[in-house]
Scaffold this active site. Structure first.
Site, short mmCIF file in Angstrom:
data_model
loop_
_atom_site.label_atom_id
_atom_site.label_comp_id
_atom_site.label_asym_id
_atom_site.label_seq_id
_atom_site.Cartn_x
_atom_site.Cartn_y
_atom_site.Cartn_z
N ASP A 215 0.85 -1.19 0.00
CA ASP A 215 0.00 0.00 0.00
C ASP A 215 0.88 1.24 0.00
O ASP A 215 1.63 1.48 0.95
CB ASP A 215 -0.91 0.00 1.24
CG ASP A 215 -2.05 1.00 1.14
OD1 ASP A 215 -1.91 1.97 0.36
OD2 ASP A 215 -3.06 0.82 1.84
N ARG A 217 -0.34 4.41 -0.51
CA ARG A 217 -1.17 5.61 -0.38
C ARG A 217 -0.67 6.54 0.71
O ARG A 217 -0.11 6.10 1.72
CB ARG A 217 -2.63 5.21 -0.11
CG ARG A 217 -3.30 4.60 -1.32
CD ARG A 217 -4.70 4.14 -0.99
NE ARG A 217 -4.70 3.03 -0.04
CZ ARG A 217 -5.80 2.41 0.37
NH1 ARG A 217 -6.98 2.82 -0.07
NH2 ARG A 217 -5.72 1.40 1.22
#
Length: 285
Positions: A215, A217
């Site tokens: 991830d 983000r």
């Protein structure tokens, strides 16, 4: 039989050009030197050098920490500088605003733009609130395949629509739409990941096989948007505890987590189990 007198000092010096946006655009030493000079209100330039260990290898952060302690020097990492700038600078600007009637409710749509790379961000806003009032918020990362094409591979589209309905029912709230396709790897890489999933990889393994973390983000831009919209405390619609940490790390308070579970389907059941067991999502499956 060369000696010290045969070596020209100080040696080769290469001029380097820092990227616009500094360490927030490129996490490099050149950008860090210029950013530090700017923060000190000095000429935006600097001299950088590589520190070597006694064995000739390049000194890494643990080595540099010892070097700084030995010589009583102050030290900062590029990571520290990035976090400082994110916390103290406004990196998005409001560009446009209009009404957006939709099948899920009526919203005020506000367009923001990054000052670093001109990427576009969107907020759907409904109602008004007091500064210390906990606001219903959804921080949603862009998913073209799920949000627009109705893909069964994920639960993104239904989550977005459910969040819009919940804000509509509440009468006030914010939905952020952030350009972080494929948990930050981008659309084309996401499609490559889809192909790897067809060969047996799960969503985390596919990202890793492409050379990415599970991830990528970042919620710094989103946190700044919320602050500009007058949100200080929120009731966050999410199943992802890491998102809570990511938002709170930028000075906002999450007072409650609102579950946003969507019924799984045969096309995303493996994806949902991976989110629960590998990404830590709180799901009743």
């Amino acid at each position: 039989d060369s000696g010290r007198e045969d070596i020209r000092s100080p040696g080769h010096i290469f001029p380097l050009l820092a990227s616009q946006g500094g360490v927030l655009r490129r996490a490099g030493h050149t950008e860090a030197a210029v950013d530090l000079a700017k923060l000190a209100n000095m000429l935006p330039g600097g001299v950088i050098c590589e520190i070597m260990n006694e064995d000739g290898t390049m000194a890494r952060v643990p080595d540099l920490m010892k070097f700084a302690e030995l010589h009583k020097l102050l030290i900062i990492t590029i990571k520290d500088l990035i976090e400082y700038r994110k916390r103290n600078e406004t990196l998005v600007v409001k560009k446009a605003e209009a009404m957006l009637p939709s099948e899920f409710g009526d919203f005020n749509v506000i367009g923001f733009q990054s000052v670093l790379d001109d990427s576009d961000y969107v907020a759907l806003v409904k109602g008004e609130w007091e500064e210390d009032e906990p606001v219903l918020v959804r921080v949603h990362s862009e998913c073209l395949t799920g949000d627009v094409f109705g893909s069964y591979r994920c639960d993104c589209g239904p989550q977005l629509h459910a969040a819009m309905e919940m804000v509509q029912a509440e009468g006030k709230g914010v939905i952020l739409y952030l350009p972080q396709e494929g948990r930050g790897i981008g659309l084309i890489n996401k499609l490559h990941a889809y192909k790897l999933q067809e060969k047996g990889a799960d969503t985390v393994e596919a990202n890793q096989q492409l050379g990415f973390k599970a991830d990528l983000r970042d919620y710094g831009m989103g946190a700044q948007m919320l602050f500009m919209l007058g949100v200080r405390r929120m009731r966050l619609m999410t199943n992802n505890p890491r998102k809570i940490v990511g938002v709170q790390g930028h000075g906002l308070e999450v007072v409650e987590r609102i579950p946003l579970e969507i019924q799984s389907n045969p096309g995303n059941i493996k994806y949902m189990h991976t989110k629960k067991h590998k990404l830590g999502h709180i799901l009743n499956i």
